[in-house]
Design an enzyme around this catalytic site. Structure first.
Site: not given
Lengths: 367, 95
Positions: A201, A288, A190, A186-187, A210, A283
């Site tokens: 974002y 998310h 990005h 996931h990271e 995301e 958020d």
């Protein structure tokens, strides 16, 4: 500079108004001066696109397959050897980055579970992008994969800071750790988004950022253990929740909103349909939360199609990201881009095209 | 002086997973008290709040910091983690 009807402007209005495909038709079918003008504008348009590409750095470049279209640089790179170079750092529970170097490419395991998991999982993700999508690291140009573990004290987070991955240890209550493969993928994904033109974002474009990271997090896990779309659990962050938390994972792509239900964490807030879209200022506008909608569309498409999700579904999502060129894309923009990608890769009456449209419709997005 | 720190966002996007602490600075040991008072001076936080450069990081926390000074005045700041110096973040963890 062009002068038209008394106006002075940097861009020829005709160039701005007449799309390239019309100019190409005019250059072929029209006669005399009109055809000459069309050819001239096409030449200028080509020069303008090249200049725009240079202005944008190396992220977006003119595509070869579709004249006039832009794709991310990694999409137009030739196939070849890709360079895996990992650098793992120990943050020593402090905030300064990157921290103390503890393991580099080719060096043996350290015995520190966090260091070794960051090292091993980075290769699995690198291989996914390299083998399946011909991408040379996160930037398409062999970027060294830097990661810091043991970031801060009892830190309940993992993030991409624009140039490296950062993982906390968790507090042992809410989270056990952040080095499970889907989280690492996931990271890193990005990073792929950022180097592919980016998705702002905030709001829907942030939720798409995301979602892309979750989709490729799931693909990294499924490919690593050879699971088809039907066999996979489609969980993101499986096993990272603390021992007393009532939950299977952080997010579920199969059933958004059901990953956990706990006295401390509350109920998983992810929607699976546009009717349940959450409007919030927290958020970054619920990036998310609302990512559950495109996540679920990808899951539905993969299951409708069958087989491995890193096959056609993954290729369509990856191609769509490379050609999107719209950092403020909405869910509808993204859905349309995936349909374009499906058409380009598999054809307009293909099963991929039909099932993809059905999947988007099932989450409330008509394309 | 009372300092309240709350975060939102992060990889999980779950408020309960973030930081949420309220510290009465007068209850801290004297050396730490002095460091906290210096670090959380309203003009310093104001400068940080205005220093937001284009941020390419994702999944980081956003911070809501509330400082109630000894005169009872309340100062509120919203800060992205990327603008916070590492020393300030370490201090938050220590508080």
């Amino acid at each position: 500079m062009f002068r038209v009807q008394g106006c002075t402007c940097r861009h020829d209005p005709l160039q701005c108004i007449i799309p390239p495909h019309m100019l190409r038709v005019l250059s072929i079918r029209a006669g005399g001066e009109v055809a000459k003008m069309a050819r001239s504008l096409l030449d200028q348009s080509e020069k303008f696109r090249e200049s725009r590409s240079e202005d944008a750095g190396t992220v977006m470049v003119p595509g070869k397959a579709l004249p006039g279209a832009f794709v991310a640089a990694a999409m137009s790179a030739p196939a070849g050897l890709h360079d895996l170079h990992r650098e793992i750092y120990d943050g020593e529970n402090k905030a300064a980055l990157p921290g103390k170097p503890v393991r580099s490419e080719g060096s043996p395991a350290t015995g520190d579970a966090a260091v070794d998991a960051a090292y091993d999982n980075a290769k699995i993700v690198f291989d996914l992008y390299s083998d399946e999508f011909n991408r040379n690291s996160l930037d398409g140009k062999g970027l060294p994969l830097k990661a810091t573990v043991h970031h801060r004290r009892d830190f309940n987070n993992a993030f991409w800071n624009g140039s490296q991955m950062v993982y906390g240890d968790g507090d042992g209550v809410i989270f056990r750790n952040f080095l499970e493969l889907s989280v690492v993928a996931h990271e890193m994904s990005h990073g792929v988004v950022g180097f592919s033109g980016g998705l702002t974002y905030q709001g829907q474009s942030g939720a798409l950022n995301e979602s892309f990271a979750d989709v490729f997090g799931a693909l990294a896990v499924q490919r690593n253990i050879g699971q088809s779309a039907h066999e996979a659990d489609w969980l993101i962050g499986k096993g990272i929740l603390g021992p007393g938390i009532n939950g299977a994972a952080l997010r579920s792509m199969r059933a958004p909103g059901t990953a956990y239900s706990d006295g401390q964490l509350g109920q998983d807030p992810q929607p699976y349909h546009m009717d349940l879209f959450v409007n919030t200022s927290e958020d970054n506008g619920g990036v998310h939360i609302n990512s559950g909608i495109p996540n679920h569309a990808f899951y539905l498409f993969s299951v409708l199609l069958g087989g491995n999700a890193w096959g056609a579904p993954g290729h369509i999502w990856y191609a769509a990201l490379q050609s999107l060129n719209n950092p403020f894309a909405s869910f509808a923009d993204w859905a349309a881009e995936t349909m374009e990608a499906a058409t380009g890769l598999y054809g307009v009456r293909s099963l991929e095209f039909v099932f993809l449209r059905r999947a988007w419709k099932l989450v409330g997005i008509s394309v | 002086m009372i300092v309240k720190i709350a975060t939102s966002g992060g990889f999980a996007g779950i408020p309960a997973a973030g930081i949420n602490k309220t510290v009465d600075v007068s209850s801290l040991p004297p050396p730490l008290q002095e460091r906290v008072c210096r670090a959380f001076e309203p003009p310093k936080l104001k400068r940080l709040e205005k220093s937001g450069a284009p941020d390419t990081s994702v999944d980081r926390f956003n911070y809501a910091i509330t400082v109630t000074d000894d005169a009872g005045e309340v100062h509120r700041y919203r800060l992205e983690e990327s603008v916070l110096p590492a020393e300030l973040i370490d201090l938050m963890d220590e508080m």
